[in-house]
Write a protein that holds these residues in place. Structure first.
Motif, PDB file in Angstrom:
ATOM      1  N   ARG A  40      -7.192  14.504 -13.433  1.00  0.00           N
ATOM      2  CA  ARG A  40      -7.781  14.172 -14.736  1.00  0.00           C
ATOM      3  C   ARG A  40      -8.284  12.735 -14.779  1.00  0.00           C
ATOM      4  NH1 ARG A  40      -4.115  16.286 -17.702  1.00  0.00           N
ATOM      5  NH2 ARG A  40      -2.737  14.497 -17.763  1.00  0.00           N
ATOM      6  N   GLU A  41      -7.490  11.795 -14.237  1.00  0.00           N
ATOM      7  CA  GLU A  41      -7.834  10.381 -14.339  1.00  0.00           C
ATOM      8  C   GLU A  41      -8.627   9.853 -13.141  1.00  0.00           C
ATOM      9  OE1 GLU A  41      -4.391   8.020 -15.230  1.00  0.00           O
ATOM     10  OE2 GLU A  41      -3.887   9.244 -16.986  1.00  0.00           O
ATOM     11  N   GLY A  42      -8.617  10.623 -12.048  1.00  0.00           N
ATOM     12  CA  GLY A  42      -9.345  10.179 -10.870  1.00  0.00           C
ATOM     13  C   GLY A  42      -8.716   8.978 -10.194  1.00  0.00           C
ATOM     14  N   ARG A  43      -7.394   8.856 -10.318  1.00  0.00           N
ATOM     15  CA  ARG A  43      -6.681   7.722  -9.725  1.00  0.00           C
ATOM     16  C   ARG A  43      -5.203   8.062  -9.622  1.00  0.00           C
ATOM     17  NH1 ARG A  43      -3.700   4.425 -13.069  1.00  0.00           N
ATOM     18  NH2 ARG A  43      -3.671   5.044 -15.231  1.00  0.00           N
ATOM     19  N   ILE A  44      -4.470   7.247  -8.856  1.00  0.00           N
ATOM     20  CA  ILE A  44      -3.016   7.364  -8.825  1.00  0.00           C
ATOM     21  C   ILE A  44      -2.525   6.829 -10.180  1.00  0.00           C
ATOM     22  CG2 ILE A  44      -0.890   6.579  -7.698  1.00  0.00           C
ATOM     23  CD1 ILE A  44      -2.567   8.336  -5.878  1.00  0.00           C
ATOM     24  N   PRO A  45      -1.680   7.560 -10.892  1.00  0.00           N
ATOM     25  CA  PRO A  45      -1.334   7.176 -12.270  1.00  0.00           C
ATOM     26  C   PRO A  45      -0.256   6.089 -12.398  1.00  0.00           C
ATOM     27  CG  PRO A  45      -0.314   9.260 -11.727  1.00  0.00           C
ATOM     28  CD  PRO A  45      -1.168   8.883 -10.553  1.00  0.00           C
ATOM     29  N   PHE A  46      -0.155   5.245 -11.390  1.00  0.00           N
ATOM     30  CA  PHE A  46       0.750   4.100 -11.471  1.00  0.00           C
ATOM     31  C   PHE A  46       0.284   3.074 -10.460  1.00  0.00           C
ATOM     32  CE2 PHE A  46       2.709   7.621  -9.128  1.00  0.00           C
ATOM     33  CZ  PHE A  46       2.750   7.102  -7.841  1.00  0.00           C
ATOM     34  N   GLU A  47       0.760   1.850 -10.615  1.00  0.00           N
ATOM     35  CA  GLU A  47       0.343   0.762  -9.736  1.00  0.00           C
ATOM     36  C   GLU A  47       1.030   0.880  -8.379  1.00  0.00           C
ATOM     37  OE1 GLU A  47       0.559  -4.090  -9.520  1.00  0.00           O
ATOM     38  OE2 GLU A  47       0.838  -3.098 -11.441  1.00  0.00           O
ATOM     39  N   LEU A  48       0.258   0.720  -7.330  1.00  0.00           N
ATOM     40  CA  LEU A  48       0.793   0.689  -5.979  1.00  0.00           C
ATOM     41  C   LEU A  48       0.639  -0.732  -5.441  1.00  0.00           C
ATOM     42  CD1 LEU A  48      -0.777   3.941  -4.494  1.00  0.00           C
ATOM     43  CD2 LEU A  48       1.589   3.589  -5.194  1.00  0.00           C
ATOM     44  N   THR A  49       1.711  -1.275  -4.916  1.00  0.00           N
ATOM     45  CA  THR A  49       1.644  -2.613  -4.347  1.00  0.00           C
ATOM     46  C   THR A  49       2.302  -2.601  -2.975  1.00  0.00           C
ATOM     47  OG1 THR A  49       3.720  -3.247  -5.405  1.00  0.00           O
ATOM     48  CG2 THR A  49       1.697  -3.768  -6.587  1.00  0.00           C
ATOM     49  N   ALA A  50       1.850  -3.483  -2.134  1.00  0.00           N
ATOM     50  CA  ALA A  50       2.420  -3.610  -0.799  1.00  0.00           C
ATOM     51  C   ALA A  50       3.564  -4.611  -0.836  1.00  0.00           C
ATOM     52  CB  ALA A  50       1.357  -4.084   0.179  1.00  0.00           C
ATOM     53  N   ASP A  51       4.478  -4.470   0.112  1.00  0.00           N
ATOM     54  CA  ASP A  51       5.560  -5.425   0.260  1.00  0.00           C
ATOM     55  C   ASP A  51       4.945  -6.789   0.547  1.00  0.00           C
ATOM     56  OD1 ASP A  51       7.696  -7.018   1.145  1.00  0.00           O
ATOM     57  OD2 ASP A  51       8.675  -5.354   2.166  1.00  0.00           O
ATOM     58  N   PRO A  52       5.222  -7.813  -0.275  1.00  0.00           N
ATOM     59  CA  PRO A  52       4.603  -9.124  -0.081  1.00  0.00           C
ATOM     60  C   PRO A  52       4.929  -9.752   1.277  1.00  0.00           C
ATOM     61  CG  PRO A  52       6.304  -9.241  -1.764  1.00  0.00           C
ATOM     62  CD  PRO A  52       6.142  -7.802  -1.395  1.00  0.00           C
ATOM     63  N   PHE A  53       6.012  -9.299   1.906  1.00  0.00           N
ATOM     64  CA  PHE A  53       6.360  -9.839   3.219  1.00  0.00           C
ATOM     65  C   PHE A  53       5.242  -9.586   4.218  1.00  0.00           C
ATOM     66  CE2 PHE A  53       8.134  -9.544   7.474  1.00  0.00           C
ATOM     67  CZ  PHE A  53       8.835 -10.736   7.557  1.00  0.00           C
ATOM     68  N   PHE A  54       4.551  -8.449   4.095  1.00  0.00           N
ATOM     69  CA  PHE A  54       3.548  -8.060   5.072  1.00  0.00           C
ATOM     70  C   PHE A  54       2.127  -8.464   4.688  1.00  0.00           C
ATOM     71  CE2 PHE A  54       7.110  -5.167   5.791  1.00  0.00           C
ATOM     72  CZ  PHE A  54       7.329  -5.407   7.136  1.00  0.00           C
ATOM     73  N   THR A  55       1.972  -9.338   3.685  1.00  0.00           N
ATOM     74  CA  THR A  55       0.627  -9.782   3.336  1.00  0.00           C
ATOM     75  C   THR A  55       0.049 -10.604   4.476  1.00  0.00           C
ATOM     76  OG1 THR A  55       1.431 -11.803   2.278  1.00  0.00           O
ATOM     77  CG2 THR A  55       1.136  -9.856   0.854  1.00  0.00           C
ATOM     78  N   GLU A  56      -1.252 -10.624   4.549  1.00  0.00           N
ATOM     79  CA  GLU A  56      -1.928 -11.361   5.620  1.00  0.00           C
ATOM     80  C   GLU A  56      -1.539 -12.837   5.610  1.00  0.00           C
ATOM     81  OE1 GLU A  56      -6.467 -12.386   6.958  1.00  0.00           O
ATOM     82  OE2 GLU A  56      -6.088 -10.450   6.010  1.00  0.00           O
ATOM     83  N   SER A  57      -1.469 -13.428   4.416  1.00  0.00           N
ATOM     84  CA  SER A  57      -1.132 -14.857   4.344  1.00  0.00           C
ATOM     85  C   SER A  57       0.296 -15.123   4.809  1.00  0.00           C
ATOM     86  CB  SER A  57      -1.342 -15.393   2.923  1.00  0.00           C
ATOM     87  OG  SER A  57      -0.485 -14.730   2.010  1.00  0.00           O
ATOM     88  N   ASN A  58       1.232 -14.250   4.479  1.00  0.00           N
ATOM     89  CA  ASN A  58       2.613 -14.460   4.920  1.00  0.00           C
ATOM     90  C   ASN A  58       2.742 -14.257   6.429  1.00  0.00           C
ATOM     91  OD1 ASN A  58       5.363 -15.127   4.194  1.00  0.00           O
ATOM     92  ND2 ASN A  58       5.853 -13.039   4.813  1.00  0.00           N
ATOM     93  N   MET A  59       2.018 -13.289   6.967  1.00  0.00           N
ATOM     94  CA  MET A  59       2.069 -13.074   8.410  1.00  0.00           C
ATOM     95  C   MET A  59       1.509 -14.289   9.151  1.00  0.00           C
ATOM     96  SD  MET A  59       3.698 -10.339   8.493  1.00  0.00           S
ATOM     97  CE  MET A  59       3.721  -9.936  10.205  1.00  0.00           C
TER      98      MET A  59
END
Length: 85
Positions: A40-59
């Motif tokens: 119906r909404e054309g999207r995942i109905p909640f926010e998805l976030t990645a573990d901040p440990f694995f962000t490019e800047s932290n790596m």
């Protein structure tokens, strides 16, 4: 009507089943609710976030620290143990 087969971690399944039972929903009904909302909404109905440990800047930050360690530039200091209640 279509049928979907999927694999899920046993602990995740048990936890979800318990919560859904408490709510009064079957696993099938809950998954259908989710899929209908996605359609119906054309999207995942909640926010998805990645573990901040694995962000490019932290790596990059961790790689720089490792380079400093390898080159003998890192300074390590003893500190008191931090206990979390």
């Amino acid at each position: 009507m279509a049928q979907i087969s999927l694999r899920v971690d046993d602990d995740v399944k048990r936890g979800a089943e318990q919560i859904l039972t408490d709510i009064g929903l079957s696993m099938s009904t809950a998954i259908n609710v989710f899929l209908r909302k996605v359609a119906r909404e054309g999207r995942i109905p909640f926010e998805l976030t990645a573990d901040p440990f694995f962000t490019e800047s932290n790596m990059r930050y961790l790689e720089n620290i490792m380079q400093d360690v390898k080159e003998g530039k890192a300074n390590f200091a003893e500190h008191d143990l931090i206990e979390v209640d």
